[in-house]
Scaffold this active site. Structure first.
Site, mmCIF file in Angstrom:
data_model
loop_
_atom_site.group_PDB
_atom_site.id
_atom_site.type_symbol
_atom_site.label_atom_id
_atom_site.label_comp_id
_atom_site.label_asym_id
_atom_site.label_seq_id
_atom_site.Cartn_x
_atom_site.Cartn_y
_atom_site.Cartn_z
ATOM 1 N N GLU A 209 0.839 -1.206 0.000
ATOM 2 C CA GLU A 209 0.000 0.000 0.000
ATOM 3 C C GLU A 209 0.869 1.249 0.000
ATOM 4 O O GLU A 209 1.780 1.393 0.813
ATOM 5 C CB GLU A 209 -0.904 -0.009 1.225
ATOM 6 N N LYS B 227 -9.550 2.392 -3.329
ATOM 7 C CA LYS B 227 -10.073 1.855 -2.078
ATOM 8 C C LYS B 227 -11.478 2.388 -1.811
ATOM 9 O O LYS B 227 -11.728 3.585 -1.896
ATOM 10 C CB LYS B 227 -9.141 2.205 -0.925
ATOM 11 N N CYS C 89 -5.779 -2.891 2.700
ATOM 12 C CA CYS C 89 -5.726 -2.807 4.159
ATOM 13 C C CYS C 89 -6.991 -3.360 4.818
ATOM 14 O O CYS C 89 -7.297 -4.530 4.733
ATOM 15 C CB CYS C 89 -5.438 -1.363 4.573
#
Length: 507
Positions: free
Chosen positions: A257, A328, A380
């Site tokens: 990330e 995301k 995540c």
């Protein structure tokens, strides 16, 4: 006070059921203690407090790693960071309190195990959706290495949590003075489920294919306080290139990330060179990077693909704004968006962290295509939401991919729990999983949920592995949690109806 103290201790001990300790049998015992004290509660308030006490221990120990980020990066005095943790733990403890209160209000001596499992499952579902959801430490995750793991492709982690709650209440039922059939039948049923679980593998719905994949996962181990320092941009980008270059011949290269610390529009020269290098090496690189539109002032936490898109072509399709990317969707509160930000940002530095105003990507997005492989990405925290993974599964999906930066949480149990959650997703969906992180735990997971290769934490690492691909669809992929929720709601209505009839007769 003894019951409350024991329940706090039991809740805290439940943390040992999860990674890195993995005492998978423990939740049956600790939840059984909670059910035992609920059966001996004298009123609904007492039942609520006993469930709340269990939750205080469970989350007070289990998510204590959150305090690392608040204390080290939040800019708050110790009393302030402890107060925020107390608020978080108190909020999470409301859900086992709700399950305890509801199971007491609708109490049924004969059907206690079934009622408790229903109430527990519905409370956990609420925890996964309210205020964007925080399904961390759900009991089913304790079963990734043993126990009921083979049920995951059939009923998912939520179904496993239901079975664990049922088994725990069945164990507590043994201590109730009642007819033998009510006392022993439930624990026999639970024992049969545990015993039969390994034999259900043939019904998982997936099989290994004849295809294999070579992967490289790069772990840069950049200190959190240096990740966004301007003078560290080029050293960090060169580090990732240096770690990658000796292994560039693998089928896929994965960086974690926001591995590239420059905004995508400002990193075009670097990205174009990396794209050409990947094409020359006949591979593809997937990396995390932040994108920012200076006109609209919108930011995204992205994954992009560089190098080869298709295996039978020598061309790539990278350019700034190209469609082979993922943004995301499930943003992390405080870290990536701030609710009520107009006044919260003024209270303390933790509410005004850098990069904390992202725009959500769409809930359903195309899979990434890299060197001919189709990967379902999650950044995540998103890997903790199986419904989002299911919504993005396609017939072409070959791999699950999750990238993260757990550098916020230091040498705590948080990153290990995070990997365990990713293992459950591999089990549920019958696909190998790749997990690349900044400082650990970077790992590859096979479709059976087993860790295939793992890099050491807090070190620079280039992890290589060879994974077997799979084919077929698991029942959980097809049906998700819908059957369990319908079952729980129907049973809850029946229990509520029975409670109403008993009260009516007593009037």
């Amino acid at each position: 006070m003894l019951p409350y103290l024991l329940l706090i201790l039991a809740g805290g001990a439940t943390t040992l059921a999860f990674a890195p300790f993995t005492l998978w049998w423990l939740p049956v015992l600790t939840l059984a203690l909670l059910v035992f004290y609920l059966q001996h509660a004298t009123n609904a308030k007492q039942a609520w407090l006993r469930g709340f006490s269990f939750g205080l221990g469970w989350f007070g120990v289990g998510v204590s790693w959150v305090h690392v980020s608040i204390d080290q990066f939040g800019g708050l005095p110790l009393i302030g960071s402890l107060a925020l943790m107390a608020l978080l733990v108190g909020y999470l403890a409301l859900f086992p309190a709700l399950a305890s209160w509801l199971s007491y209000k609708l109490r049924s001596i004969t059907f206690t195990p079934l009622l408790f499992a229903v109430c527990w499952a519905l409370a956990e579902w609420l925890r996964s959706v309210l205020l964007t959801g925080f399904p961390w430490l759900s009991m089913g995750y304790s079963q990734t290495s043993a126990g009921l793991k083979d049920l995951a492709p059939l009923i998912g982690e939520t179904g496993i949590s239901f079975v664990l709650a049922f088994a725990a209440a069945a164990l507590a039922q043994l201590l109730q003075p009642q007819r033998a059939i009510s006392r022993y039948s439930y624990v026999i049923i639970a024992g049969i489920v545990f015993a039969l679980s390994p034999s259900l593998k043939p019904f998982s719905g997936w099989q290994y294919s004849d295809k294999t994949l070579s992967v490289l996962l790069v772990q840069g181990n950049v200190k959190q306080e240096l990740r966004w320092a301007p003078e560290q941009e080029w050293p960090t980008m060169l580090k990732y290139l240096d770690l990658t270059r000796p292994h560039f011949k693998t089928d896929l290269v994965i960086w974690p990330e926001a591995a590239i610390p420059q905004l995508e529009p400002q990193a075009e020269t670097y990205l174009n060179n990396l794209n050409r290098a990947a094409l020359y090496a006949n591979t593809a690189v997937i990396t995390g990077i932040l994108d920012y539109n200076f006109k609209t002032q919108q930011a995204w936490n992205n994954l992009i693909v560089l190098g080869k898109r298709d295996s039978d072509s020598s061309d790539g399709d990278y350019f700034y704004g190209h469609g082979n990317r993922y943004s995301k969707h499930h943003l992390l509160p405080i870290g990536e968006f701030v609710p009520f930000e107009n006044w919260l940002r003024k209270l303390a530095p933790i509410f005004d962290l850098p990069m904390s105003s992202f725009t959500r990507g769409s809930y359903v997005q195309p899979n990434l295509v890299a060197n001919g492989y189709h990967l379902l990405p999650a950044i995540c925290f998103e890997i903790a939401f199986p419904e989002q993974i299911a919504a993005n599964m396609t017939d072409d999906t070959q791999l699950l991919l999750t990238v993260s930066n757990d550098g916020w949480f230091g040498d705590s149990i948080g990153p290990h729990q995070h990997l365990q959650i990713a293992q459950m997703r591999a089990l549920e969906f019958g696909r190998p999983l790749l997990r690349a992180t900044n400082n650990g735990v970077t790992a590859t997971v096979d479709a059976g949920g087993n860790i295939s290769a793992q890099a050491p934490q807090f070190s620079e690492a280039a992890l290589t592995d060879q994974l077997r691909l799979t084919q077929g669809i698991t029942p959980y992929t097809h049906y998700g949690d819908t059957p369990l929720r319908i079952l729980c709601l129907v049973l809850l209505m029946l229990f509520a109806l029975g409670h109403w009839r008993r009260n009516k007769r007593s009037i």
